[in-house]
Design a protein around this motif. Structure first.
Motif, PDB file in Angstrom:
ATOM      1  N   SER A   1      -8.462  61.337  91.059  1.00 34.39           N
ATOM      2  CA  SER A   1      -8.158  60.765  89.750  1.00 34.39           C
ATOM      3  C   SER A   1      -8.661  61.593  88.583  1.00 34.39           C
ATOM      4  O   SER A   1      -8.369  61.278  87.448  1.00 34.39           O
ATOM      5  N   GLY A   2      -9.420  62.633  88.838  1.00 42.77           N
ATOM      6  CA  GLY A   2      -9.945  63.446  87.753  1.00 42.77           C
ATOM      7  C   GLY A   2     -11.231  62.876  87.165  1.00 42.77           C
ATOM      8  O   GLY A   2     -11.772  63.432  86.213  1.00 42.77           O
ATOM      9  N   LEU A   3     -11.729  61.787  87.702  1.00 43.19           N
ATOM     10  CA  LEU A   3     -12.982  61.211  87.228  1.00 43.19           C
ATOM     11  C   LEU A   3     -14.163  61.990  87.799  1.00 43.19           C
ATOM     12  O   LEU A   3     -14.037  62.684  88.805  1.00 43.19           O
ATOM     13  N   THR A   4     -15.302  61.855  87.173  1.00 41.42           N
ATOM     14  CA  THR A   4     -16.502  62.545  87.621  1.00 41.42           C
ATOM     15  C   THR A   4     -17.210  61.725  88.695  1.00 41.42           C
ATOM     16  O   THR A   4     -17.534  60.568  88.486  1.00 41.42           O
ATOM     17  N   TYR A   5     -17.424  62.334  89.834  1.00 37.73           N
ATOM     18  CA  TYR A   5     -18.130  61.695  90.938  1.00 37.73           C
ATOM     19  C   TYR A   5     -19.639  61.867  90.752  1.00 37.73           C
ATOM     20  O   TYR A   5     -20.095  62.876  90.223  1.00 37.73           O
ATOM     21  N   THR A   6     -20.390  60.887  91.224  1.00 37.18           N
ATOM     22  CA  THR A   6     -21.853  60.910  91.169  1.00 37.18           C
ATOM     23  C   THR A   6     -22.388  61.099  92.576  1.00 37.18           C
ATOM     24  O   THR A   6     -21.938  60.443  93.512  1.00 37.18           O
ATOM     25  N   SER A   7     -23.361  61.976  92.712  1.00 36.65           N
ATOM     26  CA  SER A   7     -23.963  62.247  94.017  1.00 36.65           C
ATOM     27  C   SER A   7     -24.815  61.066  94.464  1.00 36.65           C
ATOM     28  O   SER A   7     -25.457  60.401  93.646  1.00 36.65           O
ATOM     29  N   VAL A   8     -24.817  60.812  95.771  1.00 32.58           N
ATOM     30  CA  VAL A   8     -25.659  59.756  96.347  1.00 32.58           C
ATOM     31  C   VAL A   8     -26.212  60.266  97.674  1.00 32.58           C
ATOM     32  O   VAL A   8     -25.501  60.904  98.447  1.00 32.58           O
ATOM     33  N   SER A   9     -27.491  60.025  97.908  1.00 39.23           N
ATOM     34  CA  SER A   9     -28.130  60.491  99.139  1.00 39.23           C
ATOM     35  C   SER A   9     -27.882  59.500 100.268  1.00 39.23           C
ATOM     36  O   SER A   9     -27.479  58.355 100.036  1.00 39.23           O
ATOM     37  N   ASN A  10     -28.138  59.929 101.472  1.00 36.19           N
ATOM     38  CA  ASN A  10     -28.011  59.059 102.639  1.00 36.19           C
ATOM     39  C   ASN A  10     -29.027  57.923 102.497  1.00 36.19           C
ATOM     40  O   ASN A  10     -30.221  58.168 102.349  1.00 36.19           O
ATOM     41  N   GLY A  11     -28.556  56.692 102.496  1.00 29.89           N
ATOM     42  CA  GLY A  11     -29.420  55.540 102.264  1.00 29.89           C
ATOM     43  C   GLY A  11     -29.616  55.235 100.791  1.00 29.89           C
ATOM     44  O   GLY A  11     -30.397  54.359 100.429  1.00 29.89           O
ATOM     45  N   GLY A  12     -28.878  55.958  99.939  1.00 33.11           N
ATOM     46  CA  GLY A  12     -29.009  55.791  98.497  1.00 33.11           C
ATOM     47  C   GLY A  12     -28.185  54.635  97.951  1.00 33.11           C
ATOM     48  O   GLY A  12     -27.287  54.121  98.616  1.00 33.11           O
ATOM     49  N   GLN A  13     -28.500  54.248  96.729  1.00 35.99           N
ATOM     50  CA  GLN A  13     -27.860  53.090  96.110  1.00 35.99           C
ATOM     51  C   GLN A  13     -26.781  53.474  95.113  1.00 35.99           C
ATOM     52  O   GLN A  13     -26.838  54.512  94.470  1.00 35.99           O
ATOM     53  N   ILE A  14     -25.814  52.579  95.034  1.00 39.63           N
ATOM     54  CA  ILE A  14     -24.722  52.654  94.063  1.00 39.63           C
ATOM     55  C   ILE A  14     -24.763  51.344  93.294  1.00 39.63           C
ATOM     56  O   ILE A  14     -24.804  50.274  93.897  1.00 39.63           O
TER      57      ILE A  14
END
Length: 184
Positions: A105-118
């Motif tokens: 979609s052209g949106l900016t993705y945010t990094s998340v670690s294994n076991g991390g929260q969204i």
């Protein structure tokens, strides 16, 4: 039985309380890549295609979208297993408009670690898709789980029949004009 205590995310049999869902907590469909109705030989077999059910590969990243009706406001935890060390994960929340929805979609993705929260905090609940994207050696990726709450729990194993039913809701087989539908 009065003295058995399960983990914090399961039933606590001492007092009978439930501190989290016992089943249906994983919002990812086919997180263990068991369902393969297209007969893909790998997760990266064809670029810009769904290879394993519910998993889209664009030549670089492996994606899965969580439908808007399953995304409410709150905290979610993303976890996975990999046999390598180079898996990276990202997420984006996208609107339902056709111009701004989908993995590319052209949106900016945010990094998340294994076991991390969204964290999802939208003005109107149940109005946004949540896209999860994995990079690296995705052939090593397995047991992907996205669940409500701030604690990663063990991977939820669903029966083959239940997982297949979830995948079949989205699966489609298209044919060229003039070809009669049949087994592929």
């Amino acid at each position: 039985i009065t003295d058995i205590t399960a983990t914090a995310d399961e039933i606590n049999l001492v007092d009978g309380s439930v501190s989290g869902p016992l089943s249906h907590r994983n919002l990812i469909i086919n997180g263990d890549f068991r369902i393969n109705q297209r007969g893909a030989t790998s997760r990266t077999q064809t670029s810009s295609a769904y290879n394993y059910d519910r998993w889209y590969y664009d030549g670089t990243y492996l994606y899965q979208g969580v439908e808007d009706k399953n995304v409410r406001n709150g905290t979610f935890t993303l976890s996975w297993t990999d046999s390598g060390s180079d898996i990276s994960a990202h997420y984006v929340i996208s609107t339902d408009s056709s111009n701004n929805n989908g993995p590319n979609s052209g949106l900016t993705y945010t990094s998340v670690s294994n076991g991390g929260q969204i964290t999802v905090n939208e003005t109107t609940e149940y109005s946004k898709h949540l896209w999860i994207r994995f990079g690296g050696t995705v052939a090593n990726l397995s047991k992907v789980q996205l669940e409500e709450g701030s604690v990663a729990t063990p991977f939820e194993h669903r029966s083959f029949a239940e997982e297949l039913t979830r995948c079949e809701r989205y699966y489609q087989n298209s044919f060229n004009d003039g070809n009669v539908p049949g087994p592929s």
